[in-house]
Design a protein around this motif. Structure first.
Motif, mmCIF file in Angstrom:
data_model
loop_
_atom_site.group_PDB
_atom_site.id
_atom_site.type_symbol
_atom_site.label_atom_id
_atom_site.label_comp_id
_atom_site.label_asym_id
_atom_site.label_seq_id
_atom_site.Cartn_x
_atom_site.Cartn_y
_atom_site.Cartn_z
ATOM 1 N N GLN A 27 7.375 -24.145 1.207
ATOM 2 C CA GLN A 27 7.427 -23.471 2.518
ATOM 3 C C GLN A 27 5.941 -24.053 3.142
ATOM 4 O OE1 GLN A 27 9.604 -22.208 4.039
ATOM 5 N NE2 GLN A 27 10.908 -22.277 1.995
ATOM 6 N N LEU A 28 5.048 -24.133 2.347
ATOM 7 C CA LEU A 28 3.722 -24.774 2.867
ATOM 8 C C LEU A 28 3.920 -26.244 3.344
ATOM 9 C CD1 LEU A 28 1.028 -23.005 0.764
ATOM 10 C CD2 LEU A 28 1.593 -22.284 3.185
ATOM 11 N N VAL A 29 4.561 -26.899 2.425
ATOM 12 C CA VAL A 29 4.753 -28.239 2.651
ATOM 13 C C VAL A 29 5.712 -28.306 4.054
ATOM 14 C CG1 VAL A 29 5.847 -30.460 1.968
ATOM 15 C CG2 VAL A 29 4.474 -29.052 0.455
ATOM 16 N N LEU A 30 6.748 -27.650 4.121
ATOM 17 C CA LEU A 30 7.480 -27.600 5.412
ATOM 18 C C LEU A 30 6.837 -27.290 6.482
ATOM 19 C CD1 LEU A 30 10.221 -27.373 6.822
ATOM 20 C CD2 LEU A 30 10.258 -25.259 6.018
ATOM 21 N N PHE A 31 6.181 -26.091 6.527
ATOM 22 C CA PHE A 31 5.251 -25.843 7.688
ATOM 23 C C PHE A 31 4.343 -27.002 8.035
ATOM 24 C CE2 PHE A 31 1.906 -23.626 9.890
ATOM 25 C CZ PHE A 31 3.065 -22.957 10.991
ATOM 26 N N HIS A 32 3.559 -27.648 7.454
ATOM 27 C CA HIS A 32 2.499 -28.676 7.412
ATOM 28 C C HIS A 32 3.309 -29.843 8.214
ATOM 29 C CE1 HIS A 32 0.361 -32.481 6.639
ATOM 30 N NE2 HIS A 32 -0.410 -31.740 6.949
ATOM 31 N N GLY A 50 12.841 -24.051 14.540
ATOM 32 C CA GLY A 50 13.717 -23.609 13.393
ATOM 33 C C GLY A 50 13.037 -23.841 11.964
ATOM 34 N N ALA A 51 12.116 -24.657 11.957
ATOM 35 C CA ALA A 51 11.380 -24.881 10.780
ATOM 36 C C ALA A 51 10.545 -23.814 10.530
ATOM 37 C CB ALA A 51 10.441 -26.324 10.878
ATOM 38 N N ILE A 52 9.811 -23.102 11.521
ATOM 39 C CA ILE A 52 8.719 -21.872 11.385
ATOM 40 C C ILE A 52 9.709 -20.724 11.066
ATOM 41 C CG2 ILE A 52 7.496 -20.622 12.745
ATOM 42 C CD1 ILE A 52 6.571 -22.894 14.275
ATOM 43 N N ASN A 53 11.003 -20.662 11.658
ATOM 44 C CA ASN A 53 11.613 -19.299 11.339
ATOM 45 C C ASN A 53 12.229 -19.555 10.068
ATOM 46 O OD1 ASN A 53 11.352 -18.128 13.747
ATOM 47 N ND2 ASN A 53 13.328 -19.258 14.845
ATOM 48 N N PHE A 54 12.354 -20.854 9.418
ATOM 49 C CA PHE A 54 12.714 -20.737 7.942
ATOM 50 C C PHE A 54 11.664 -20.401 7.312
ATOM 51 C CE2 PHE A 54 13.492 -23.192 3.982
ATOM 52 C CZ PHE A 54 14.895 -22.749 3.942
ATOM 53 N N ILE A 62 9.399 -18.356 7.911
ATOM 54 C CA ILE A 62 9.097 -16.878 8.100
ATOM 55 C C ILE A 62 10.040 -16.118 7.036
ATOM 56 C CG2 ILE A 62 9.205 -15.006 9.746
ATOM 57 C CD1 ILE A 62 8.207 -16.759 11.588
ATOM 58 N N ALA A 63 11.392 -16.608 7.080
ATOM 59 C CA ALA A 63 12.344 -15.880 6.241
ATOM 60 C C ALA A 63 12.146 -15.974 4.850
ATOM 61 C CB ALA A 63 14.017 -16.546 6.649
ATOM 62 N N SER A 64 11.809 -17.178 4.353
ATOM 63 C CA SER A 64 11.345 -17.496 2.990
ATOM 64 C C SER A 64 10.128 -16.666 2.551
ATOM 65 C CB SER A 64 11.114 -18.900 2.579
ATOM 66 O OG SER A 64 12.378 -19.431 3.163
ATOM 67 N N VAL A 65 9.298 -16.360 3.388
ATOM 68 C CA VAL A 65 8.127 -15.782 2.796
ATOM 69 C C VAL A 65 8.210 -13.956 2.895
ATOM 70 C CG1 VAL A 65 5.435 -15.419 3.408
ATOM 71 C CG2 VAL A 65 6.627 -17.478 3.510
ATOM 72 N N THR A 66 8.989 -13.627 4.098
ATOM 73 C CA THR A 66 9.429 -12.470 4.233
ATOM 74 C C THR A 66 10.232 -11.809 2.855
ATOM 75 O OG1 THR A 66 9.623 -12.548 6.619
ATOM 76 C CG2 THR A 66 10.693 -10.679 5.430
ATOM 77 N N THR A 67 11.076 -12.760 2.515
ATOM 78 C CA THR A 67 12.065 -12.470 1.270
ATOM 79 C C THR A 67 10.977 -12.300 -0.028
ATOM 80 O OG1 THR A 67 13.771 -13.483 2.049
ATOM 81 C CG2 THR A 67 13.843 -13.125 -0.394
ATOM 82 N N LEU A 68 10.196 -13.082 -0.148
ATOM 83 C CA LEU A 68 8.857 -13.166 -1.103
ATOM 84 C C LEU A 68 8.125 -12.141 -1.111
ATOM 85 C CD1 LEU A 68 7.519 -14.557 -3.479
ATOM 86 C CD2 LEU A 68 6.056 -15.544 -1.973
#
Length: 379
Positions: free
Chosen positions: A335-340, A239-243, A245-251
């Motif tokens: 997003q990078l903080v979330l991923f880490h 769920g965290a990885i997909n979130f 991906i979605a945020s960076v895709t929008t960017l």
């Protein structure tokens, strides 16, 4: 032998010098007069202009000439232009007596004898307007194509904003790198999904064997619980990885792409500006005479229009690049903080920390089958 003038009714009322009938042939003259009057009445049954006073020399009186011509216009056939007719009268000895000739009408304005009639308030033709737009577009395309070829061959000059061009180049390079990160993150998400699915199936298999193998009940049970826990944590990480991906895709695909679209418009405006600038420079280097001065003036106006467009687009690109940089830093930081944190908590086996990370970024996990509404919700 005396000339026999035509007798028109009303002659005695307007002229005392009109000739009289020949006394030797009164009956014949009366018959001739009656027949001519009848003929004129048939030719113009509703026109009172048949009664025309003439003088003793056979000329029309000036006081009634214009009135006769005006009435005659109404009785002439439609095919004969009224503004192109005049009435000529000759002496009684002439063979052209009473002939209607074509020509400019006295006191009236001459018109063209043939060709289309142009109205003052003529409605514009949409086809002609489209043709004019196509012509301008073709001319503009030709100028821009010539400018591009000239630049590629190294013959034409090019307007360059060094600072802005550097920012645009960095943005394009970053977009390619962000797209690479997205591809790798999507690959990781796909692989993690397959692993979670496999762990869930493996946990179900261990649980089944734990119930059917009494001598290995505890061992199968431990493994079943471990695989189910790993599958649950894997779903949380997924769920965290997909979130992410979605945020960076929008960017990348919306925010950055919108800015690059403005950059393309700016580059098109720059090419048009340089094309018309080159034309103006070439005209200014040539001779200045009555033929070239209007062209120079028109080229100057077109150059000014495209210069204003170029300046506006350059300003728009600068503003969008500034806003994009601020938005990009903010989005990527979160997003990078979330991923880490999610990756670190998952591989450390810290389930609480992993769940806390999702709550921090307001991420809600979708349970299996949650996408489809229940039959109660559909009622």
């Amino acid at each position: 032998m005396h000339a026999k003038p035509i007798l028109f009714s009303g002659m005695s009322e307007h002229s005392n010098e009109s000739t009289t009938l020949d006394e030797s042939h009164p009956a014949a003259e009366e018959v001739q007069s009656d027949s001519e009057e009848g003929t004129m009445a048939q030719e113009s049954p509703k026109n009172s202009a048949a009664e025309i006073p003439v003088t003793s020399n056979g000329q029309l009186e000036d006081s009634h000439e214009h009135g006769f011509n005006r009435d005659l216009k109404r009785s002439l056939p439609v095919g004969l232009g009224l503004s192109e007719t005049k009435i000529t009268s000759h002496g009684f000895d002439s063979t052209k007596e009473g002939v209607v000739e074509a020509g400019p009408f006295p006191g009236g304005r001459a018109q063209q004898k043939s060709g289309p009639v142009v109205l003052a308030d003529e409605v514009k033709n949409p086809a002609m307007e489209k043709l004019e737009l196509v012509r301008k577009w073709s001319l503009n395309t030709y100028k821009c194509t010539r400018q591009i070829i000239s630049e590629k061959l190294g013959r034409g000059s090019r307007t360059v904003d060094l600072e802005l061009e550097a920012q645009i180049e960095i943005l394009r390079d970053n977009k390619k790198k962000y797209e690479n990160i997205l591809r790798l993150a999507q690959t990781l998400s796909t692989q993690l999904f397959q692993m979670v699915h496999t762990q869930r199936q493996l946990g179900d298999a261990f649980a089944d064997l734990s119930l059917k193998s009494l001598e290995l009940h505890e061992e199968f049970g431990y493994n079943a619980d471990t695989q189910k826990l790993l599958a649950k944590n894997g779903e949380t990480l997924l769920g965290a990885i997909n979130f992410f991906i979605a945020s960076v895709t929008t960017l990348v695909n919306k925010t950055i792409e919108d800015t690059l679209l403005t950059v393309k418009q700016y580059e098109s405006a720059r090419i048009e500006y340089d094309a018309y600038r080159t034309d103006l420079e070439e005209l200014n280097l040539g001779p200045r005479d009555a033929n070239t001065l209007p062209r120079i003036e028109q080229s100057q106006q077109l150059f000014q229009v495209h210069k204003e467009k170029y300046d506006k687009m350059r300003n728009d690109v600068s503003i969008k690049l500034k806003f994009l940089e601020e938005n990009k830093v903010k989005v990527l930081h979160n997003q990078l903080v979330l991923f880490h944190n999610a990756i670190a908590a998952y591989f450390a086996g810290n389930q609480k920390q992993l769940e806390q990370t999702l709550k921090q970024f307001h991420i809600k996990l979708k349970t299996p089958g949650a996408d489809a509404p229940s039959w109660l919700e559909e009622q």
